[in-house]
Design an enzyme around this catalytic site. Structure first.
Site, PDB file in Angstrom:
ATOM      1  N   LYS A  79      56.531  51.404  11.483  1.00 43.81           N
ATOM      2  CA  LYS A  79      56.615  52.652  12.237  1.00 43.81           C
ATOM      3  C   LYS A  79      57.398  53.654  11.406  1.00 43.81           C
ATOM      4  O   LYS A  79      58.250  53.264  10.602  1.00 43.81           O
ATOM      5  CB  LYS A  79      57.358  52.392  13.550  1.00 43.81           C
ATOM      6  N   GLY A 179      48.894  57.805  36.641  1.00 44.25           N
ATOM      7  CA  GLY A 179      48.710  58.548  35.387  1.00 44.25           C
ATOM      8  C   GLY A 179      47.245  58.607  35.015  1.00 44.25           C
ATOM      9  O   GLY A 179      46.646  57.605  34.636  1.00 44.25           O
ATOM     10  N   GLY A 181      45.750  60.635  32.535  1.00 44.06           N
ATOM     11  CA  GLY A 181      45.694  61.464  31.341  1.00 44.06           C
ATOM     12  C   GLY A 181      44.518  61.024  30.482  1.00 44.06           C
ATOM     13  O   GLY A 181      43.457  60.652  30.988  1.00 44.06           O
ATOM     14  N   VAL A 183      43.913  58.325  28.684  1.00 51.85           N
ATOM     15  CA  VAL A 183      43.425  56.960  28.908  1.00 51.85           C
ATOM     16  C   VAL A 183      43.067  56.754  30.382  1.00 51.85           C
ATOM     17  O   VAL A 183      41.988  56.245  30.712  1.00 51.85           O
ATOM     18  CB  VAL A 183      44.477  55.905  28.492  1.00 51.85           C
TER      19      VAL A 183
END
Ligand code: NAD
Length: 367
Positions: A79, A179, A181, A183
Site C-alpha cells: 500500500k 449504502g 453508492g 458498489v
C-alpha cells in the site's frame, strides 16, 4: 520503534519517499511478496501525524496480503500513502515524483487508486512507471471496478446462502443494504433482477430514490436498517457497522456485503457466531475489485475478469469448510486460509529452479 511495528505485523519493507520540490511525503509499505508482487492502492490523506500515516499504511498493506492470498491471486500485499490534502495539494510533480519511487522498487510494489486518488492522478504516475493498475481504459486499464466488486459479492453471497440455508437462490431471501453508492447500487440491481426483496438506506437521498424508482427497492431510515426483519444484512458503505451496539438489534441470519472492515472488533465476529448469524468475511466477498485490477498486469480481458469473480464462490466455500474443520469463527477461518496458502505456496517456491536468461548463459560461455 519502526522495526517493532514491522516485526509485529510481519512486514518486509517500508520506504519513506521525499521530494522537497514536489512537496512529496509518502510511505510505501510492502507487507509480503511470497505469492507475488505487492499490489495495493495509493491513498492521499491529510494525516495529522507521520505516525498516523505509518499506522494506516502498515494496516492496509497487511490487509492486502490477506485479500490477495484468500482470493487465490499470485500477488502480495502493499500500500502507499501520500501525506497531503487531496483537495488542495495535488500536482503533476507530486504524482510523478511518487511514480519515480514506485519505479525504483522494480515491480516489488504495484500501485492503484484508493481513497483521495482518481484516474487522472494515476496518469501522472504512469508517466514515470509501468507498475500501475487502475488507469483509464485508453491506457489498457480496467476502468471502474465497482460493477465487478458487486458481481463478485453476489458470488460470495450465493456461497454464504448455501452454507447458511442449504440453497443459493438469491431471489428467495430478503436483504437490508446499507449504502447504495458505486458498489451498492449495482449490488441491489443484481439482487432485484433475481426477484429478491431489498431494503435500502443511504445518507444520499437521491441514491435512495434511484434505488426505489429504478430497481424497486424499499427505502428505510438510516438507523432503522439494523432493525429490518430481513434475512441478510449487506453493509456496502462504511466499516465497523457490525458492532456491540448494532448486533443485539439484528434479526438477520447472514451478513454479506461489500464494505471493508465490517466487524468493529474481532470479538464482534465471535458474537455474531454465538448468535447463529453467519458472517461472510468482507475481504473475501469484496475481492472483485482487486481481481479486476490484477488482470491488468498481464493484459486485461473482461471475460477473464468475470471468470475470476466467480472463484469468489469457491473461496467462500473454502473459508466455511475451514471454520467447520477447525471449529473457529469465519473471520478467523479467512485469515487461516490466507496464511495456509502463503505458507504452502511459499514452500514450493523454495527449491532453486536453476537460472535462465542470456546474462547467465553468457557467463557460462565465458567460463
Ligand atoms: P461509494 O462512496 O460509491 O458508496 C458508499 C455509499 O455509502 C455512498 O452512497 C454513501 O452516501 C453511503 N454512505 C456513507 N455513509 C453512510 C451511512 N452512515 N449510512 C448509509 N449510507 C452511507 O463507495 P463504493 O465504491 O460503493 O464502496 C462501498 C464500500 O465497498 C466501501 O467500504 C469500500 O471500501 C468497499 N469496497 C469497494 C470496492 C469497489 O470496487 N468500489 C472494492 C472493495 C471494497
Amino acid at each position: 520503534m519502526i522495526f517493532d511495528a514491522l516485526t509485529t505485523f510481519g512486514h518486509e519493507q517500508v520506504v519513506y519517499c521525499h521530494n522537497k520540490d514536489a512537496g512529496l511525503k509518502a510511505i510505501i509499505a510492502i507487507h509480503n511478496t511470497v505469492l507475488g508482487p505487492a499490489l495495493g492502492g495509493l491513498r492521499m490523506w491529510p494525516y495529522k501525524t507521520e505516525q498516523d500515516a505509518l499506522n494506516d499504511v502498515l494496516r492496509l498493506s497487511r490487509g492486502m496480503t490477506y485479500k490477495a492470498a484468500v482470493s487465490g491471486l499470485n500477488l502480495g500485499g502493499g500500500k502507499g500513502v501520500i501525506i497531503g490534502d487531496p483537495n488542495t495539494d495535488k500536482s503533476e510533480a507530486l504524482f510523478r515524483a511518487f511514480g519515480r519511487f514506485v519505479n525504483s522498487l522494480n515491480g516489488r510494489y504495484i500501485t492503484a487508486e484508493d481513497v483521495g486518488i482518481d484516474v487522472n492522478d494515476m496518469e501522472w504516475v504512469l508517466k514515470e512507471t509501468e507498475y500501475v493498475t487502475g488507469v483509464h481504459q485508453v491506457h489498457g486499464g480496467s476502468g471502474d471496478p465497482s460493477p465487478f466488486t458487486a458481481y463478485g459479492a453476489v458470488q460470495g453471497l450465493m456461497a454464504a446462502l448455501q452454507a447458511r440455508f442449504g440453497n443459493e437462490e438469491v431471489g428467495k431471501y430478503s436483504y437490508a443494504v446499507q449504502g447504495i453508492g458505486h458498489v451498492g447500487m449495482e449490488f441491489v440491481k443484481l439482487l432485484r433482477e433475481q426477484g429478491a426483496k431489498v431494503f435500502v438506506t443511504d445518507i444520499n437521498a437521491d441514491s435512495v430514490q434511484r434505488a426505489v424508482d429504478d430497481h424497486g427497492c424499499e427505502a428505510v431510515a438510516l438507523d432503522d436498517i439494523y432493525d429490518v426483519a430481513a434475512d441478510v444484512y449487506s453493509p456496502c458503505a462504511l466499516g465497523g457497522t457490525v458492532n456491540h451496539a448494532t448486533i443485539p438489534r439484528f434479526k438477520f441470519k447472514l451478513i454479506c456485503g461489500a464494505a471493508n472492515n465490517q466487524l468493529a472488533t474481532e470479538d464482534c465476529g465471535d458474537e455474531v457466531e454465538r448468535r447463529g448469524i453467519l458472517y461472510a468475511p468482507d475481504y473475501a466477498v469484496n475481492a472483485g475489485g482487486l481481481m479486476n485490477v490484477s488482470l491488468e498486469i498481464d493484459g486485461y480481458n473482461i471475460e477473464r475478469a468475470r471468470r475470476m469473480m466467480r472463484t469468489i464462490y469457491q473461496n467462500l466455500g473454502k473459508i466455511f469448510a475451514i471454520a467447520k474443520r477447525d471449529g473457529i469463527p469465519t473471520y478467523r477461518a479467512a485469515d487461516r486460509l490466507a496464511e495456509e496458502r502463503i505458507a504452502t505456496i511459499g514452500k514450493i517456491r523454495l527449491p532453486h529452479m536453476g537460472q535462465s536468461g542470456t546474462r547467465f548463459l553468457g557467463r557460462m560461455r565465458g567460463l
